[in-house]
Design a protein around this motif. Structure first.
Motif, short mmCIF file in Angstrom:
data_model
loop_
_atom_site.label_atom_id
_atom_site.label_comp_id
_atom_site.label_asym_id
_atom_site.label_seq_id
_atom_site.Cartn_x
_atom_site.Cartn_y
_atom_site.Cartn_z
N THR A 40 55.45 28.49 45.13
CA THR A 40 54.70 29.88 45.17
C THR A 40 53.84 30.11 43.98
O THR A 40 53.83 31.24 43.34
N ALA A 64 50.28 30.50 41.58
CA ALA A 64 49.12 31.03 41.98
C ALA A 64 47.92 30.27 41.28
O ALA A 64 48.20 29.82 40.15
N ALA A 115 41.28 23.62 48.88
CA ALA A 115 42.34 24.59 48.81
C ALA A 115 43.35 24.01 49.95
O ALA A 115 44.77 24.49 49.52
N PRO A 116 43.55 23.54 51.10
CA PRO A 116 44.58 23.24 51.77
C PRO A 116 45.59 22.44 50.96
O PRO A 116 46.90 22.59 51.35
N ILE A 125 46.15 22.51 47.79
CA ILE A 125 46.71 23.55 46.75
C ILE A 125 47.56 24.17 47.21
O ILE A 125 48.75 24.76 46.82
N ARG A 126 47.49 24.91 48.50
CA ARG A 126 48.24 25.70 49.41
C ARG A 126 49.68 24.99 49.62
O ARG A 126 50.50 25.66 50.12
N ALA A 165 51.17 26.22 46.18
CA ALA A 165 50.75 27.56 45.83
C ALA A 165 50.76 28.60 47.00
O ALA A 165 50.21 28.28 47.81
N SER A 166 51.28 29.70 46.74
CA SER A 166 51.20 31.05 47.75
C SER A 166 50.10 31.70 47.64
O SER A 166 49.49 32.32 48.54
N ASP A 167 49.31 31.75 46.52
CA ASP A 167 48.08 32.41 46.03
C ASP A 167 47.03 31.75 45.68
O ASP A 167 47.15 31.10 44.45
N VAL A 168 45.82 31.38 46.46
CA VAL A 168 44.94 30.65 45.99
C VAL A 168 43.53 31.54 46.23
O VAL A 168 43.15 31.99 47.16
#
Length: 293
Positions: A135, A137, A151-152, A154-155, A158-161
């Motif tokens: 989770t 950021a 981004a996919p 990193i997600r 991470a819950s907030d990108v």
């Protein structure tokens, strides 16, 4: 999504290890990890991560994540004589999850673009617990097309990108986040010292502040969990790392002609804490400066 068969991860320390684990468990790709410490590599091997040298990561990985202690180390790993630029290939993607400087990110991106490689700065925010939970950021500095590619992945941890802007923008967001956070930690440290001398209990003081306009993430996490009880463990984000991040913020302010007096005052407090022997303790240990310790 661009076909990614092999992921490289350089630096599997306090934050890097859980991020690498999430990638191994969720990406479906082969994951290679490089670190000087064998212990996290052994733990990661249990979820299929293969230990590798930096040269092997550079030669085999389609995308390489970095989680390193400073911008200076990032520059060495990326641009050094035997670094990722020297061993990389056109189309390869480097994502820097470390906290560095805007200038370092832009320098790396420019050098890599000349070789047909791609570079994004994506420094992580939040705590080790957030890294474990997936989770974090993450503000990302990259062009639109590269952001869509990275981004996919990193997600996965991470819950907030957020797409912060072009290369270097992620680092600006991160160092300013830490500047604001630790200026608040400094204020909480001062408040505790004043409140205790006035006869209040630290926990009672912070609980009272939490129902007023002084409420904040810093109060509920750094204040209540560390500053009030004066608990500052090692193997967490230390005073020395906070000083490094704030030094980047002060340097950026000077570069842009902003007199960041609050950040410079914070730097002085961090220096005092380090001089007093608290450099390896959890960063809210700057509170000890006001306790005469």
């Amino acid at each position: 999504m661009q076909a990614i068969k092999t992921i490289g991860f350089i630096g599997v320390g306090v934050m890097g290890e859980p991020m690498c684990r999430h990638l191994a468990q969720k990406s479906g790709a082969t994951v290679l990890a490089c670190d000087r410490d064998a212990a996290p590599l052994a733990r990661l091997a249990e979820c299929g991560v293969r230990a590798a040298t930096m040269a092997e990561v550079s030669a085999q990985a389609d995308i390489v994540f970095l989680s390193l202690p400073s911008g200076e180390v990032v520059e060495s790993v990326v641009l050094g004589e035997n670094g990722l630029l020297a061993g990389g290939r056109a189309g390869q993607i480097i994502v820097d999850l470390s906290t560095s400087t805007m200038n370092t990110a832009r320098k790396a991106a420019e050098a890599m673009a000349a070789r047909g490689m791609k570079f994004a700065d994506a420094p992580v925010m939040r705590t080790r617990a957030a890294a474990e939970a997936g989770t974090l950021a993450v503000p990302v500095g990259a062009d639109d097309a590269l952001f869509a590619l990275v981004a996919p992945f990193i997600r996965m941890f991470a819950s907030d990108v957020v797409h912060a802007g072009g290369v270097g923008a992620g680092q600006v967001v991160k160092i300013l986040n830490n500047m604001v956070l630790y200026e608040t930690v400094l204020a909480l440290s001062e408040a505790r010292a004043i409140g205790v001398r006035a006869g209040l209990s630290p926990q009672g003081l912070f609980e009272a502040l939490s129902i007023g306009s002084a409420d904040s993430f810093a109060l509920r996490n750094h204040g209540m969990k560390a500053i009030a009880p004066q608990v500052f463990p090692e193997r967490a984000f230390p005073v020395t790392y906070a000083r490094k991040d704030i030094s980047y913020a002060v340097a950026l302010a000077d570069q842009l002609g902003v007199e960041a007096t609050g950040a410079k005052n914070l730097m002085n407090c961090l220096d005092q804490a380090i001089e007093a022997g608290h450099g390896d303790k959890y960063a809210p240990a700057i509170s000890l400066v006001f306790e005469g310790k």
